[in-house]
Design an enzyme around this catalytic site. Sequence first.
Site, PDB file in Angstrom:
ATOM      1  N   GLU A  15       0.819  -1.217   0.000  1.00  0.00           N
ATOM      2  CA  GLU A  15       0.000   0.000   0.000  1.00  0.00           C
ATOM      3  C   GLU A  15       0.851   1.265   0.000  1.00  0.00           C
ATOM      4  O   GLU A  15       0.542   2.240  -0.686  1.00  0.00           O
ATOM      5  CB  GLU A  15      -0.949   0.002   1.205  1.00  0.00           C
ATOM      6  CG  GLU A  15      -2.148  -0.929   1.073  1.00  0.00           C
ATOM      7  CD  GLU A  15      -1.835  -2.383   1.384  1.00  0.00           C
ATOM      8  OE1 GLU A  15      -0.672  -2.695   1.726  1.00  0.00           O
ATOM      9  OE2 GLU A  15      -2.753  -3.223   1.274  1.00  0.00           O
ATOM     10  N   HIS A  49     -11.542  -5.309   8.939  1.00  0.00           N
ATOM     11  CA  HIS A  49     -12.110  -4.965   7.631  1.00  0.00           C
ATOM     12  C   HIS A  49     -13.347  -4.087   7.760  1.00  0.00           C
ATOM     13  O   HIS A  49     -14.050  -3.888   6.779  1.00  0.00           O
ATOM     14  CB  HIS A  49     -12.542  -6.234   6.872  1.00  0.00           C
ATOM     15  CG  HIS A  49     -11.429  -7.032   6.294  1.00  0.00           C
ATOM     16  ND1 HIS A  49     -10.567  -7.778   7.053  1.00  0.00           N
ATOM     17  CD2 HIS A  49     -11.029  -7.212   5.009  1.00  0.00           C
ATOM     18  CE1 HIS A  49      -9.689  -8.392   6.268  1.00  0.00           C
ATOM     19  NE2 HIS A  49      -9.943  -8.064   5.025  1.00  0.00           N
TER      20      HIS A  49
END
Lengths: 331, 330
Positions: free
Chosen positions: B63, B132
């Site tokens: 990322e 999540h």
Amino acid sequence: MSSTETQPEDTPIDHRTDLLRQMLRIRRFEERCAELYSASKIRGFLHLYVGEEAVAVGVTHALSEDDALVSTYRDHGHALARGVPMDAVMAEMYGKATGCSRGRGGSMHLFDVRRRFYGGNAIVAGGLPLSVGLALGDVMSGRRRVSACFFGDGAVAEGEFHECLNLAALWQLPVLFCCENNLYAMGTALNQAQAVTDLALRASSYGLTSWPVDGMDVIAVAEAAQRAVEGVRAGAGPCFLELRTYRFRAHSMYDPDRYRDKEEIERWKQRDPIDGLAADLRAHGELTDDELSGIEEGIKKELDQAVAMAETAPVEPVEDLTRFVYAERPR
Amino acid sequence: MTTTRKTTYREAVREALRDALSRDERVFLMGEDIGRYGGCYAVSLGLLEEFGPERIRDTPLSESAFVGAGIGAALVGMRPVVEIMTVNFSLLALDQIVNNAATMPHMSGGQFSIPLVIRMTTGAGRQLAAQHSHSLEGWYAHIPGLRVVAPATVADARGMLWTALCDPDPVLIFEHASLYNTAATLAEQLAPVDIDHAAVRRAGTDVTVITYGGTLAKSLEAAEEVAAAGVDAEVIDLRALRPLDDATIMDSVRRTHRAVVVDEGWRSGSLAAEISARITEQAFYDLDAPVERVCTVETPIPYAQHLERAALPQQSDIVAAVRRVVAGGG
């Protein structure tokens, strides 16, 4: 590295005196900054580049004006070698409006868009992703430019380093990774922080061309960088240079330098890149004492002028504090 | 004559991406599994085949590298649209977003702009547990230099992307994952969409419910529920989380004299806290009751359905809060 392969008209050896002058210019700038820091003219963190000049000068020598440079918090040498005007750098140290970051960056955050100098980044390894993106943008736009990124040995321990070497190699991007291995991540020695201390070897594990270079020899650095840049520009993918160097001064002005052996520092000072090149030039009759004095005088004049300008330069008005947080646009 | 068609939120985002890729060759997409896989929420399905691997770039799981690469590419004139699977994963790129994208324009004295768009999903409701499901957009809304938007409607999902791409500053787009299957009728001829203003989604006179993203639908349903009991709630969709559109909020609160803020983030240090504070600062004397907040219970989001449900703001919580503020005060 062998010097026999480079073109005679292109060889850095033709510019040896200029390389010396550039290194001296950085050295004297840094020494003046230290004085100005003691006099409280410069504040914040100040990381001096003394001892590492051959790296910045050698690498930037191999870059063209179109190429990009990403730097670290120890960025004065990179900026000056790249051609950021000394008065703009000094004014930034003073936090003045005429500084190259309009007083918002200071010592660690010098920027110059015109010279494609994408700034001192004070997050270790934080500049690597930027350089990958600069290169990606160039490739996607069909430009044959190189993005060079400086970082220290400390960055090799960061995740961003590994992510970026992998991504640059995967996409074969024109990035020149320049690792300034000065053996210490602030106060922690390389062998205290990294399981494998051969940094060029580690870079090669990502499929990059990589090799170690004597970072105390500006000619060796210039030649290595030139060879690396040629490959990168030609589309051979990213390259990694481990530039083995040493800082003669403490990490920053706050650092009492308790973690290094005085003998070690003295040993490295024997390999001062400026003294070494000057002696070599003298031995070959390429530099006289008068010429050296002339160089020193020119630098002193430039420095005096930069300081004088910084002293009298205006500060940014406080009303402009929030300018540039967002781009200025017609509303 | 205007023709219309039924579109899902997911399709709307995909059409927005396709439209941007078609309109501007500098636009490209970059992220994990956006190409061959089609996007973890199938948003970019088919775009690789249509635009090719140069412009639909599958990235390694890194990322920080690919978000930073988006910043770098934006610095040299590209218009990257970076997708991060969820806001939780964006924490791995926090250095690049906060230390580079948000700072470089200012820190350089205005020498650089970063026309970068980062899309990511946010929010809970699918039993994905605590890594999540969080709603961390409020964190990003804390950061000067970033623009943060949250399309809650299909129309905004379709329209905000292009406006964000035309913006010279980094824009973060938060898509609540529960919205992808929602559908609405869109006009064939789309008007430009701004990313500066909040929108009144339901006009009302008795109380202002301020929300955004995944809790807009719940808030509207709550408004209908209280309407049956004679309470006329106005519902504001913030749309832009940074900068906040104070004017729309205050204009409404000055008319209704009551406010409930609904936010899927946790209460402490939240967007709801910020909005509540601003109402207190700017419209205190117009209030007839203390501002209420409906937020997520201060726990990592749990897996079990009943626990997750209990943690999140529900329609019944909003209804209860609205009733309290309407009952309170003068």
